[in-house]
Design an enzyme around this catalytic site. Structure first.
Site, mmCIF file in Angstrom:
data_model
loop_
_atom_site.group_PDB
_atom_site.id
_atom_site.type_symbol
_atom_site.label_atom_id
_atom_site.label_comp_id
_atom_site.label_asym_id
_atom_site.label_seq_id
_atom_site.Cartn_x
_atom_site.Cartn_y
_atom_site.Cartn_z
ATOM 1 N N GLU A 128 27.486 8.825 36.260
ATOM 2 C CA GLU A 128 26.278 8.334 35.588
ATOM 3 C C GLU A 128 26.464 6.848 35.336
ATOM 4 O O GLU A 128 27.527 6.419 34.893
ATOM 5 C CB GLU A 128 26.086 9.081 34.258
ATOM 6 N N GLU A 133 20.038 1.024 27.963
ATOM 7 C CA GLU A 133 20.066 2.133 27.009
ATOM 8 C C GLU A 133 20.279 1.616 25.588
ATOM 9 O O GLU A 133 20.997 0.654 25.363
ATOM 10 C CB GLU A 133 21.191 3.120 27.362
#
Ligand SMILES: *[C@@H]1O[C@H](CO)[C@@H](O)[C@H](O)[C@H]1NC(C)=O
Ligand SMILES: *[C@@H]1O[C@H](CO)[C@@H](O)[C@H](O)[C@H]1NC(C)=O
Ligand SMILES: *[C@@H]1O[C@H](CO)[C@@H](O)[C@H](O)[C@H]1NC(C)=O
Ligand SMILES: *[C@@H]1O[C@H](CO)[C@@H](O)[C@H](O)[C@H]1NC(C)=O
Ligand SMILES: *[C@@H]1O[C@H](CO)[C@@H](O)[C@H](O)[C@H]1NC(C)=O
Ligand SMILES: *[C@@H]1O[C@H](CO)[C@@H](O)[C@H](O)[C@H]1NC(C)=O
Length: 333
Positions: A128, A133
């Site tokens: 990932e 974010e």
């Protein structure tokens, strides 16, 4: 004539990155698939399919919205099931490449947890890469890799405004918080949240090679001309915001990755007691879920505006899963 031939020859030799897929403008939503399962991170959301999202005004393509693709969160309901939102994944998967995303607005506000990321199969085996974010009122971007055991990174080769918070990308690393991964945070307030939106956003460029994964952020006013002209050349961009390299076999830990955009609310990060409880968001609502359920008007800034996205590959490389998607224009759903 000779100089023309030479020019063409030189250009071919230094061809560098060439476009593979252009998800810009009205080629965006049609090349992504909505995710409609319960949120794996336990967010207070109900992810919608395209039909429902369109009806509820949660998504609007360039054709219907204007210059950017809009992907938002419901700002009217008070359902106990979760606030309607969206998570979308590219139909195509990638192995390496240069990912350019021009974004004008990131979801912000108490309870929000927006992310732009790449994810491989059988998590965390396929890896990932979290490019954008953050949660709640976070003012700067946090970038993270998550892998299974055997991938650690160094702390050099990136902007002085960046801090490597954790170096082990293994989700199970023994001396880190569960799922912390290898995380790099910038102190540049233009990179995320209200600061990002105030300048009209900018471009995030992610270069994923077999040797390193670099993330660059260019504020709207300083996007390199090689990006706007469609001939991106990362070697001319200077130091990246995040540089991931070290004791990590990148080809082994990052495979067949989908591109994902989502906005979840609360859940394992934004809603965690030691995150929500210590933020000034707790002044308004004791818990994140109560905030997300009862205050729809708190989510009027919780939307993405995506101007466009392109994926480039090194000229002559054959790293991608070949499929006929991309430059065929708008796809109806
Ligand atoms: C779409 O909306 C209909 C009607 O409200 C509902 O029955 C259905 O479950 C929704 N689908 C999804 C994927 O949310
Ligand atoms: C609420 O969301 C809709 C789209 O779902 C948007 O058009 C509208 O502007 C939002 N309301 C406010 C007050 O921002
Ligand atoms: C992480 O550890 C848990 C047990 O603590 C185990 O079930 C899981 O398989 C491990 N995951 C990886 C990727 O090693
Ligand atoms: C990362 O490190 C910086 C600088 O020490 C710090 O301000 C920030 O809070 C840390 N972030 C996390 C998520 O621990
Ligand atoms: C909100 O709460 C924080 C502690 O969580 C406190 O430091 C701050 O002063 C509060 N702000 C307001 C406006 O009440
Ligand atoms: C990508 O291509 C390069 C050169 O062709 C090769 O060395 C590398 O192993 C490939 N990576 C993957 C993940 O297939």
């Amino acid at each position: 004539m000779l100089s023309l031939i030479l020019a063409v020859f030189v250009q071919t030799c230094i061809a560098g990155y060439v476009i593979e897929d252009d998800y810009s403008k009205d080629a965006f939503f049609g090349n992504f698939t909505p995710f409609t399962d319960p949120d794996p991170t336990n967010g207070f959301v109900v992810y919608q399919n395209y039909e429902n999202a369109t009806q509820q005004g949660l998504m609007a393509s360039v054709a219907n919205y204007g210059s950017a693709n809009y992907m938002g969160v419901d700002n009217t309901s008070i359902s106990t099931a979760g606030r309607p939102s969206m998570r979308i994944s590219s139909t195509k998967t990638y192995n390496q490449g240069l990912f350019i995303a021009d974004i004008a607005h990131i979801p912000v506000g108490c309870g929000t947890w927006p992310a732009y990321w790449l994810v491989g199969p059988n998590w965390p085996t396929g890896g990932e890469i979290d490019i954008i974010e953050g949660v709640n009122l976070q003012a700067t971007n946090q970038m993270t890799l998550h892998t299974n055991a055997g991938c650690t990174i160094g702390t050099t080769g990136m902007a002085s405004t960046s801090t490597v918070n954790t170096t082990n990308c293994d989700t199970n690393a023994s001396n880190q918080k569960k799922n912390a991964g290898c995380s790099i945070m910038t102190s540049d307030t233009r990179s995320f949240g209200a600061g990002f939106n105030a300048i009209g956003g900018g471009v995030y460029a992610t270069e994923w090679t077999s040797q390193y994964i670099d993330i660059y952020f260019f504020p709207r006013s300083s996007i390199p001309s090689d990006i706007t002209s469609g001939h991106p050349n990362p070697s001319s961009w200077g130091t990246p915001m995040a540089h991931y390299a070290g004791n990590c076999d990148i080809n082994q830990h990052f495979t067949n990755m989908n591109i994902v955009f989502d906005t979840t609310l609360c859940g394992q990060w934004a809603g965690a007691e030691d995150v929500w409880g210590v933020s000034s968001c707790a002044n308004t609502s004791a818990t994140c879920n109560a905030h997300a359920q009862l205050l729809p008007s708190a989510f009027t800034e919780a939307y993405w505006l995506i101007n466009g996205m392109q994926v480039y590959q090194e000229a002559g490389s054959s790293n991608t899963t070949k499929r006929e998607v991309g430059r065929r224009g708008f796809v109806q759903w």
